[in-house]
Design a protein around this motif. Structure first.
Motif, PDB file in Angstrom:
ATOM      1  N   ARG A 195     -25.829  14.892  -4.595  1.00  0.00           N
ATOM      2  CA  ARG A 195     -26.324  14.959  -5.961  1.00  0.00           C
ATOM      3  C   ARG A 195     -27.478  15.943  -6.063  1.00  0.00           C
ATOM      4  NH1 ARG A 195     -25.171  11.294  -9.748  1.00  0.00           N
ATOM      5  NH2 ARG A 195     -27.210  11.659 -10.680  1.00  0.00           N
ATOM      6  N   HIS A 221     -17.929  19.806   0.242  1.00  0.00           N
ATOM      7  CA  HIS A 221     -17.722  18.453  -0.263  1.00  0.00           C
ATOM      8  C   HIS A 221     -16.523  17.795   0.421  1.00  0.00           C
ATOM      9  CE1 HIS A 221     -20.409  17.637  -3.783  1.00  0.00           C
ATOM     10  NE2 HIS A 221     -20.624  18.928  -3.656  1.00  0.00           N
ATOM     11  N   HIS A 275     -15.765  15.609  -8.546  1.00  0.00           N
ATOM     12  CA  HIS A 275     -16.419  14.557  -9.318  1.00  0.00           C
ATOM     13  C   HIS A 275     -15.396  13.926 -10.258  1.00  0.00           C
ATOM     14  CE1 HIS A 275     -19.234  12.535 -11.992  1.00  0.00           C
ATOM     15  NE2 HIS A 275     -20.169  12.737 -11.087  1.00  0.00           N
ATOM     16  N   ASP A 330     -15.586  12.912 -13.171  1.00  0.00           N
ATOM     17  CA  ASP A 330     -15.663  13.417 -14.542  1.00  0.00           C
ATOM     18  C   ASP A 330     -14.809  14.659 -14.750  1.00  0.00           C
ATOM     19  OD1 ASP A 330     -17.330  11.378 -15.182  1.00  0.00           O
ATOM     20  OD2 ASP A 330     -19.159  12.569 -15.359  1.00  0.00           O
ATOM     21  N   THR A 331     -14.530  15.381 -13.663  1.00  0.00           N
ATOM     22  CA  THR A 331     -13.706  16.586 -13.784  1.00  0.00           C
ATOM     23  C   THR A 331     -12.312  16.239 -14.292  1.00  0.00           C
ATOM     24  OG1 THR A 331     -14.918  17.569 -11.932  1.00  0.00           O
ATOM     25  CG2 THR A 331     -12.846  18.623 -12.562  1.00  0.00           C
ATOM     26  N   ARG A 342     -13.101   5.006 -14.739  1.00  0.00           N
ATOM     27  CA  ARG A 342     -14.507   5.254 -15.050  1.00  0.00           C
ATOM     28  C   ARG A 342     -14.942   4.402 -16.238  1.00  0.00           C
ATOM     29  NH1 ARG A 342     -18.291   7.701 -12.208  1.00  0.00           N
ATOM     30  NH2 ARG A 342     -19.031   9.093 -13.866  1.00  0.00           N
TER      31      ARG A 342
END
Length: 334
Positions: A61, A197, A205, A207-208, A241
């Protein structure tokens, strides 16, 4: 000349977008509000300076704006709520605790400041997209991508979106999100960072994947596609999510406190005349006016005599062990 003028106007818009993306409305905050209370000014200055810090090359992060020092400064505002200028704080830190102390009139003015801005950002995002369409499923940079413009605009979009959501919530107008709930915009990631990563056990991530299924920002703002809260809820559920905890359909409820390094860069926050350099016990306190004497080898922070001589003569400390040890012992006694 017309091409140069168009380029100049483009760069001016990009500068405005970058400043709002990093510092929110700090650059348009009237000085009277900023300087009305010293504790308010200190908090705003520190938060803004932290927001302008560059991102770090990491597979984890990024450091967060709100750290232990910011929390300590905010505690001072909590201790004197009647003297704090909460409307000024709301320009850069629109949490529910701050916005509840701001009048509806001031909240409305903040909302107006943010209302037209997302359209400017969406235009920049479209420009970057049209130069070379991005790979939405991964958001990894490829040759030809205008990653600088995209990442600056993405940060500005997410900042404006967060402020807009927070102010709507404070005004009790969250029902607007039932009809129009634009999603977040991720930044482009360098291929080497993405590989890092993966090799360290991470990945894209979450959210992607959500962003890839939602309409683009410009499509929502122009009314070309609908993006109600129900659609965002459904996409978030499909990818496991929580839309509220992830700030997809509501303002972020809790701030993630970034650990403080213990050495905040206050040079960008406070006037130099308010600083005094920390020195060991027994030494003369060095003011900012004399701190520059270090570079000339004089003043309260000059090098020990023996060590300073060897550096001046050779450009590096002397290899003479006894001379160096004596210089270090002399330094310890100061």
């Amino acid at each position: 000349m017309e091409a140069k003028l168009a380029r100049l106007m483009h760069e001016q818009r990009r500068r405005e977008v970058t400043m709002r993306g990093k510092g929110a409305l700090a650059h348009v905050l009237p000085y009277g509000l900023f300087a009305a209370d010293p504790d308010t000014a200190a908090f705003i200055a520190y938060i803004t300076a932290r927001a302008y810090m560059r991102s770090v090359f990491t597979n984890g992060r990024q450091r967060q704006v709100y750290d232990g020092v910011a929390e300590a400064l905010f505690q001072r505002l909590r201790a004197r709520p009647e003297q704090t200028c909460w409307s000024a704080v709301a320009h850069v830190h629109p949490t529910s605790e701050v916005l509840v102390a701001v009048s509806d009139e001031d909240l409305t003015q903040l909302l107006v400041r943010w209302n037209g801005f997302p359209r400017q950002v969406a235009d920049l995002l479209e420009d970057a997209w049209n130069r070379y369409p991005l790979e939405r499923e991964t958001m990894i940079v490829h040759r030809g991508d205008d990653s600088s413009t995209w990442n600056q605009a993405a940060q500005a979009w997410n900042t404006a979106r967060a402020h807009w959501f927070a102010i709507l919530s404070a005004l009790g107008q969250e029902k607007i999100l039932d009809r129009v709930c634009p999603g977040k915009v991720p930044r482009l990631m360098a291929a080497d960072v993405a590989y890092w990563h993966r090799m360290s056990g991470g990945g894209l991530h979450p959210d992607t994947y959500i962003w890839a299924e939602l309409p683009l920002a410009r499509e929502v703002l122009r009314g070309e596609k609908e993006c109600p809260r129900s659609l965002v809820d459904a996409v978030c559920a499909r990818h496991g999510r929580d839309p509220v905890a992830g700030a997809w359909t509501a303002p972020r409820r809790r701030l993630r406190l970034s650990p403080s390094t213990g050495r905040p860069n206050l040079y960008t926050v406070l006037p130099l005349r308010t600083l005094s350099w920390p020195v060991p016990s027994g030494r003369q306190e060095c003011s900012p006016a004399t701190a520059s004497a270090r570079r000339r080898g004089s003043g309260c922070d000059r090098l020990p005599r023996g060590l300073g001589k060897s550096v001046a003569q050779n450009g590096s400390p002397s290899n003479d062990r006894r001379g160096d040890e004596e210089a270090l012992r002399r330094s310890a006694r100061l």
